[in-house]
Motif scaffolding. Structure first.
Motif, short mmCIF file in Angstrom:
data_model
loop_
_atom_site.label_atom_id
_atom_site.label_comp_id
_atom_site.label_asym_id
_atom_site.label_seq_id
_atom_site.Cartn_x
_atom_site.Cartn_y
_atom_site.Cartn_z
N UNK A 19 0.82 -1.21 0.00
CA UNK A 19 0.00 0.00 0.00
C UNK A 19 0.84 1.25 0.00
N UNK A 20 2.05 1.14 0.56
CA UNK A 20 2.97 2.29 0.56
C UNK A 20 4.39 1.77 0.30
N UNK A 21 4.51 1.04 -0.81
CA UNK A 21 5.75 0.33 -1.08
C UNK A 21 6.53 0.99 -2.22
N UNK A 22 7.83 1.09 -2.04
CA UNK A 22 8.72 1.57 -3.10
C UNK A 22 9.49 0.38 -3.65
N UNK A 23 9.39 0.17 -4.96
CA UNK A 23 10.08 -0.95 -5.60
C UNK A 23 11.38 -0.43 -6.24
N UNK A 24 12.46 -0.43 -5.43
CA UNK A 24 13.75 0.07 -5.93
C UNK A 24 14.28 -0.83 -7.03
N UNK A 25 14.14 -2.14 -6.86
CA UNK A 25 14.46 -3.13 -7.90
C UNK A 25 13.24 -4.04 -8.04
N UNK A 52 12.60 2.69 -13.13
CA UNK A 52 11.64 2.17 -12.14
C UNK A 52 11.97 0.75 -11.70
N UNK A 53 13.26 0.49 -11.51
CA UNK A 53 13.69 -0.80 -10.98
C UNK A 53 13.70 -1.94 -11.97
N UNK A 54 13.50 -1.63 -13.27
CA UNK A 54 13.52 -2.67 -14.30
C UNK A 54 14.45 -2.27 -15.44
N UNK A 55 14.96 -3.27 -16.14
CA UNK A 55 15.80 -2.97 -17.31
C UNK A 55 14.90 -2.53 -18.46
N UNK A 56 15.20 -1.35 -18.96
CA UNK A 56 14.37 -0.70 -19.97
C UNK A 56 14.94 -0.91 -21.37
N UNK A 57 16.26 -0.94 -21.48
CA UNK A 57 16.89 -1.00 -22.80
C UNK A 57 18.34 -1.47 -22.64
N UNK A 58 18.90 -1.97 -23.73
CA UNK A 58 20.30 -2.39 -23.74
C UNK A 58 20.98 -1.85 -24.99
#
Length: 257
Positions: free
Chosen positions: A18-24, A219-225
Motif C-alpha cells: 500500500x505504501x511500497x517503493x520498488x527500488x528493484x 523504475x527498478x527494471x531494465x528498460x533497454x540495452x
C-alpha cells in the motif's frame, strides 16, 4: 565467454503493501569475464541499489545473485569477508579514503587485512601506482591530493587485491571533466589490456561511452540495452546513441550531464 556474475529476479522493496517503493523490481542480467558493463538511469531508478546488493551492502527482498557459481546471499562469516575483500573491488564516488593514512597506506590496507606477503604487496603497489600515475602522491595524505589523484588512489585500492570484478559507483561524479576523462581512460585500459571485469553505475554519458555494453534501468527494471559495435563504432558514435536513449528515458539533459 563465461558469465562470472548472474542475477535472476532481483527485487528490493522498501515499506509495506500500500505504501511500497520498488527500488528493484525483477532485475535479471549477466556479466561475462572481461566485460566493461555500464548501468544507467535517472536518479532513483535503482542503479545504485543494484550495485549495493552485489556488494552485499544491501540485502535484496528476493532473487539470486551468483558470483562464480556461488550464491552470495548464503555467504556468512569468513566466506563473506573473502567475497568482499577479494572477489570484488569497490570504487566509490566520494573516494572514501581514510584521512589519517597516506595514499600508500590507503592502497595497502586491504593487503594487510588479508595477510598478503609484504613482497607481493609492494610489487602490486608499484605496478598499479605506475599505471595510474600516482607514484608521486603515495606519501601524501588525502588532504594534500587533488580530486583526480584521490580517485586514482581509490582505484588502486579497489584493484590491489586483483578482484574478479570492479564495482564502480558514479566514479566520475566528484571529478572535473579533465580528471574524469583520465580516470575513464585508465579503467578502459585495464579492461582492454588486463581483461579487468568492470560493472559501473553512472549517469554521465561521457563516462558510459567507454563501456562495451550498457543496461538502462527505469523504475527498478531494465528498460533497454546498448552494445557498442566493436571495432567499427567510434566512441563518439556510441556516446550519441547513449544520449538518444537517455532522452527516451524521460530524463532529458538533466539526467545526462
Amino acid at each position: 565467454m563465461n558469465a562470472i556474475l548472474e542475477i535472476e529476479g532481483l527485487k528490493k522493496y522498501y515499506g509495506r503493501a500500500g505504501n511500497q517503493t520498488k527500488a528493484l523490481d525483477g532485475i535479471a542480467l549477466q556479466v561475462t569475464d572481461g566485460e566493461f558493463l555500464g548501468i544507467m538511469g535517472s536518479s532513483g531508478s535503482g542503479k545504485s541499489t543494484l550495485l549495493n546488493c552485489i556488494a552485499t551492502v544491501i540485502r535484496p527482498t528476493a532473487g539470486k545473485i551468483v558470483m562464480q557459481g556461488e550464491e552470495i546471499q548464503s555467504m556468512k562469516g569468513r566466506k563473506l569477508s573473502e567475497y568482499r575483500g577479494k572477489k570484488i573491488g569497490y570504487l566509490f564516488q566520494n573516494f572514501e579514503l581514510l584521512d589519517n593514512l597516506t595514499g600508500r597506506e590507503n592502497i595497502m590496507l586491504p593487503m594487510s587485512l588479508h595477510n598478503i606477503p609484504d613482497r607481493e604487496s609492494k610489487k602490486r603497489l608499484s605496478r598499479l601506482a605506475g599505471y595510474l600515475e600516482i607514484t608521486d602522491v603515495l606519501d601524501k595524505f588525502p588532504s594534500q591530493m587533488s580530486g583526480g589523484q584521490k580517485q586514482r588512489v581509490a582505484a588502486a585500492r579497489a584493484l590491489i587485491m586483483d578482484p574478479c570484478m570492479i564495482l564502480a559507483d558514479e566514479p566520475t561524479g566528484a571529478l572535473d571533466s579533465r580528471n574524469a576523462k583520465m580516470l575513464m581512460e585508465k579503467l578502459s585500459g585495464l579492461n582492454r589490456d588486463q581483461h579487468a571485469t568492470i560493472l559501473m553505475v553512472t549517469h554521465d554519458s561521457n563516462a558510459a561511452s567507454y563501456c562495451r555494453r550498457i543496461l538502462f534501468i527505469q523504475d527498478g527494471r531494465i528498460f533497454h540495452e546498448l552494445r557498442r559495435d566493436m571495432p567499427g563504432e567510434t566512441q563518439q558514435e556510441f556516446y550519441e546513441r547513449i544520449l538518444k536513449v537517455m532522452a527516451q528515458l524521460g530524463g532529458g539533459s538533466a539526467n545526462v550531464l
